[in-house]
Design an enzyme around this catalytic site. Structure first.
Site, PDB file in Angstrom:
ATOM      1  N   ASN A   1     -15.142  -4.964 -32.679  1.00 34.95           N
ATOM      2  CA  ASN A   1     -16.063  -5.926 -33.281  1.00 34.95           C
ATOM      3  C   ASN A   1     -17.101  -5.111 -34.044  1.00 34.95           C
ATOM      4  OD1 ASN A   1     -17.948  -7.828 -33.941  1.00 34.95           O
ATOM      5  ND2 ASN A   1     -18.573  -8.295 -31.833  1.00 34.95           N
ATOM      6  N   TRP A   2     -16.930  -5.093 -35.355  1.00 32.14           N
ATOM      7  CA  TRP A   2     -17.831  -4.250 -36.176  1.00 32.14           C
ATOM      8  C   TRP A   2     -19.226  -4.851 -36.300  1.00 32.14           C
ATOM      9  CZ3 TRP A   2     -14.114  -3.245 -40.949  1.00 32.14           C
ATOM     10  CH2 TRP A   2     -13.022  -2.487 -40.511  1.00 32.14           C
ATOM     11  N   LYS A   3     -19.371  -6.105 -35.906  1.00 26.75           N
ATOM     12  CA  LYS A   3     -20.652  -6.824 -36.068  1.00 26.75           C
ATOM     13  C   LYS A   3     -21.091  -6.726 -37.536  1.00 26.75           C
ATOM     14  CE  LYS A   3     -21.445  -6.114 -31.215  1.00 26.75           C
ATOM     15  NZ  LYS A   3     -22.368  -5.982 -30.093  1.00 26.75           N
TER      16      LYS A   3
ATOM     17  N   HIS B   1     -19.475 -15.204 -29.191  1.00 25.72           N
ATOM     18  CA  HIS B   1     -20.085 -13.917 -28.824  1.00 25.72           C
ATOM     19  C   HIS B   1     -21.516 -14.162 -28.346  1.00 25.72           C
ATOM     20  CE1 HIS B   1     -21.763  -9.914 -29.125  1.00 25.72           C
ATOM     21  NE2 HIS B   1     -20.529  -9.475 -29.055  1.00 25.72           N
TER      22      HIS B   1
ATOM     23  N   GLU C   1     -24.181 -12.725 -28.955  1.00 25.09           N
ATOM     24  CA  GLU C   1     -25.194 -12.679 -30.021  1.00 25.09           C
ATOM     25  C   GLU C   1     -25.271 -14.019 -30.744  1.00 25.09           C
ATOM     26  OE1 GLU C   1     -23.657  -9.106 -31.794  1.00 25.09           O
ATOM     27  OE2 GLU C   1     -24.275  -8.022 -29.993  1.00 25.09           O
TER      28      GLU C   1
ATOM     29  N   GLU D   1     -18.014 -10.225 -21.499  1.00 25.53           N
ATOM     30  CA  GLU D   1     -19.008  -9.302 -22.025  1.00 25.53           C
ATOM     31  C   GLU D   1     -20.357  -9.580 -21.368  1.00 25.53           C
ATOM     32  OE1 GLU D   1     -17.632  -7.675 -26.090  1.00 25.53           O
ATOM     33  OE2 GLU D   1     -18.839  -9.439 -26.475  1.00 25.53           O
TER      34      GLU D   1
ATOM     35  N   GLY E   1     -24.344  -3.060 -26.160  1.00 19.62           N
ATOM     36  CA  GLY E   1     -25.193  -2.222 -27.002  1.00 19.62           C
ATOM     37  C   GLY E   1     -26.275  -1.481 -26.247  1.00 19.62           C
TER      38      GLY E   1
ATOM     39  N   SER F   1     -20.517  -1.761 -24.032  1.00 20.85           N
ATOM     40  CA  SER F   1     -20.636  -0.293 -23.973  1.00 20.85           C
ATOM     41  C   SER F   1     -19.357   0.387 -23.492  1.00 20.85           C
ATOM     42  CB  SER F   1     -21.832   0.115 -23.114  1.00 20.85           C
ATOM     43  OG  SER F   1     -23.032  -0.411 -23.663  1.00 20.85           O
TER      44      SER F   1
ATOM     45  N   GLY G   1     -17.781  -2.675 -29.475  1.00 20.12           N
ATOM     46  CA  GLY G   1     -18.779  -2.753 -30.534  1.00 20.12           C
ATOM     47  C   GLY G   1     -19.006  -1.383 -31.155  1.00 20.12           C
ATOM     48  N   GLY G   2     -20.065  -0.719 -30.740  1.00 18.83           N
ATOM     49  CA  GLY G   2     -20.471   0.564 -31.338  1.00 18.83           C
ATOM     50  C   GLY G   2     -19.352   1.585 -31.476  1.00 18.83           C
TER      51      GLY G   2
HETATM   52  P1  13P Z   1     -20.986  -2.514 -27.583  1.00 14.18           P
HETATM   53  O1  13P Z   1     -19.605  -1.912 -27.347  1.00 14.18           O
HETATM   54  O2  13P Z   1     -21.699  -1.907 -28.731  1.00 14.18           O
HETATM   55  O3  13P Z   1     -21.764  -2.561 -26.332  1.00 14.18           O
HETATM   56  O4  13P Z   1     -20.733  -4.045 -28.014  1.00 14.18           O
HETATM   57  C1  13P Z   1     -19.879  -4.815 -27.264  1.00 14.18           C
HETATM   58  C2  13P Z   1     -19.663  -6.086 -27.967  1.00 14.18           C
HETATM   59  O5  13P Z   1     -20.568  -6.886 -28.121  1.00 14.18           O
HETATM   60  C3  13P Z   1     -18.324  -6.353 -28.519  1.00 14.18           C
HETATM   61  O6  13P Z   1     -18.200  -7.664 -28.944  1.00 14.18           O
END
Ligand code: 13P
Length: 248
Positions: free
Chosen positions: A9-11, A94, A96, A166, A172, A211, A232-233
């Protein structure tokens, strides 16, 4: 035997140049990967990624959709538009979006339905906040998020749904859930689905997100009920992402 799925997930992180570099980097290591690999790109880059991954094992996803099929919804994107660019997956609910954009579980369920109606596989995200975990509410929260979807689309639809657990406190933050913590919630989710249909519960992929990185992916994905990751990251660096894709 459930398949292992690793989705990035590149956000809201991309540029034409970085997308090119990232996808070419991922493609260069795919011969050693046996899991299903999905990259969820921001809308403007779907077309670019679609072209880059042609004839590869990498699959394309989006990060959100509007539940309506078309019409006067300025700035929104429908399931059909996403499909038009070769995407087969879409992240829905998600944390967010639930927290920053006030998406309720019933709206998330509508979005899951819109995705399914258009042959997109929803990656349905669920998870509790730190406050909720500390109050002992993890199972109640996750059950409410999943039950809203079961109520709207029925348990049978979970043949085509991927769940991502999640925990909000792990997203994050660099603070990963321990394999024991994650496995316990994954098992709870599977049991919850099992109350409606045991064979669907056994077949539904449940990914962990929060993470996950090259260092901890193996241990997490080795847990009995963890079928992969939503990253994510660490999905923004080809080398790290590939390492996770090889885990499990
Ligand atoms: P991180 O891997 O950056 O914690 O993000 C997880 C995430 O929200 C994937 O959708």
């Amino acid at each position: 035997m459930r398949r292992t799925i690793v989705a990035g997930n590149w956000k809201m992180n991309a540029s034409k140049e970085s997308v090119n570099k990232l996808i070419l980097g991922i493609l260069s290591g795919m011969s050693e990967v046996s899991s299903e690999v999905v990259v969820c790109a921001p809308f403007p880059y779907l077309s670019q990624v679609e072209a880059l991954i042609t004839h590869s094992q990498v699959k394309l996803g989006a990060q959100n959709l509007n539940a309506n099929p078309a019409g006067a919804f300025t700035g929104e994107v429908s399931a059909n538009m996403i499909k038009d660019f070769g995407a087969r997956y879409v992240i829905v609910g998600h944390s967010e979006r639930r927290s920053l954009y006030r998406e309720t579980s019933s709206l998330v369920a509508e979005k899951v339905k819109a995705a399914l109606d258009n042959d997109l596989t929803p990656l349905l995200c669920v998870g509790e906040s730190l406050e909720q975990r500390e109050a002992g509410e993890t199972e109640t929260v996750v059950a409410e998020q999943i039950n809203a979807v079961i109520e709207l689309v029925g348990i049978g639809a979970f043949r085509n749904i991927i769940i991502a657990y999640e925990p909000v406190w792990a997203i994050g933050t660099g603070k990963t859930a321990s394999p024991e913590q994650a496995q316990a919630v994954h098992l709870f989710i599977r049991s919850l689905l099992g109350e409606s249909n045991e064979s669907i519960a056994q077949g539904t992929p449940i990914l962990y997100g929060g993470s996950m990185n090259a260092g901890n992916a193996n241990e997490l994905i080795s847990c009995a009920d963890i079928d992969g990751g939503l990253i994510g990251g660490a999905a923004l660096k080809a080398e790290d992402f590939l390492q996770i894709c090889k885990a499990g």
